[in-house]
Design a protein around this motif. Structure first.
Motif, mmCIF file in Angstrom:
data_model
loop_
_atom_site.group_PDB
_atom_site.id
_atom_site.type_symbol
_atom_site.label_atom_id
_atom_site.label_comp_id
_atom_site.label_asym_id
_atom_site.label_seq_id
_atom_site.Cartn_x
_atom_site.Cartn_y
_atom_site.Cartn_z
ATOM 1 N N LYS A 53 47.075 26.061 83.080
ATOM 2 C CA LYS A 53 47.363 24.933 81.699
ATOM 3 C C LYS A 53 48.003 24.710 81.199
ATOM 4 O O LYS A 53 48.993 24.331 80.154
ATOM 5 N N HIS A 54 49.310 26.209 81.166
ATOM 6 C CA HIS A 54 50.550 26.732 80.955
ATOM 7 C C HIS A 54 51.384 26.621 82.080
ATOM 8 O O HIS A 54 51.859 26.385 83.023
ATOM 9 N N GLU A 82 54.612 24.119 74.120
ATOM 10 C CA GLU A 82 53.530 25.128 74.301
ATOM 11 C C GLU A 82 52.987 25.086 73.455
ATOM 12 O O GLU A 82 52.238 25.246 72.830
ATOM 13 N N HIS A 85 52.486 22.683 70.995
ATOM 14 C CA HIS A 85 51.743 21.347 71.078
ATOM 15 C C HIS A 85 51.219 21.636 71.128
ATOM 16 O O HIS A 85 50.211 20.446 72.404
ATOM 17 N N GLY A 86 50.648 22.294 72.532
ATOM 18 C CA GLY A 86 49.184 23.623 73.161
ATOM 19 C C GLY A 86 49.523 23.309 74.657
ATOM 20 O O GLY A 86 51.044 22.858 74.892
ATOM 21 N N PRO A 87 48.764 23.738 75.242
ATOM 22 C CA PRO A 87 48.853 23.487 76.392
ATOM 23 C C PRO A 87 49.659 22.060 77.616
ATOM 24 O O PRO A 87 49.083 21.286 77.638
ATOM 25 N N ASP A 90 46.387 20.091 78.990
ATOM 26 C CA ASP A 90 46.091 19.378 78.507
ATOM 27 C C ASP A 90 46.609 17.412 79.410
ATOM 28 O O ASP A 90 45.963 16.799 78.238
ATOM 29 N N ASN A 104 50.369 18.246 65.606
ATOM 30 C CA ASN A 104 50.557 18.759 64.474
ATOM 31 C C ASN A 104 51.799 19.208 63.464
ATOM 32 O O ASN A 104 52.321 20.177 63.762
#
Length: 164
Positions: A53-54, A82, A85-87, A90, A104
């Protein structure tokens, strides 16, 4: 000997309890537990079978060159995209966009790294958010607005033209 019957009964109950515990333990604890440490060794293969995911900062570069270049030169150069912003898994798969990358804009995201904590290194930029907002002319007794940091700071270049 008549007065020792209760001791023998207690010892017998304790013996059955210990034997029962050992037998039940054999059924409940996985065979691979303890092979390479205090964990279930088979869990490693299960984790390795999960999709990645990363991807790290480099995985964002091809499609997001301007922010990549900006962050590479700025204070956030060592922070992976990440983190905020997250993985990437996704958002993109095999260099194709599969979903919108989450953003966010909350001050809580900035606070995650920058709120004043005694345990942080002295050279690390730490902020007492209420005090910082008072210095900028915001009322300290009110609720901190969600996007307040973005009014003065550009996240990709926090000390650049828009930043302080």
């Amino acid at each position: 000997m008549e007065h020792s019957k209760h001791i023998w009964r207690a010892a017998l109950i304790l013996l059955f309890g210990v034997v029962g515990f050992i037998v039940v333990r054999q059924f409940l604890i996985p065979k691979s537990f303890g092979i390479a440490g205090h964990y279930r060794f088979d869990a490693l293969a299960e984790f390795m079978a999960q999709p990645v995911k990363h991807g790290g900062r480099e995985s964002c570069r091809k499609c997001h060159e301007p922010p990549y270049e900006t962050t590479s030169k700025g204070k956030h150069a060592r922070v992976s995209c990440e983190v905020c912003h997250g993985p990437v898994g996704d958002h993109a798969s095999k260099e194709a966009k599969i979903a919108v990358m989450p953003k966010n804009p909350s001050y809580k995201l900035c606070a995650y790294c920058h709120q004043k904590l005694a345990a942080r290194p002295k050279g690390f930029k730490q902020v007492s958010f209420r005090k910082h907002l008072e210095e900028q002319g915001f009322a300290s007794d009110s609720k901190i607005p969600e996007k307040i940091c973005l009014k003065c700071h550009e996240p990709h270049d926090p000390t650049g033209a828009a930043g302080n």
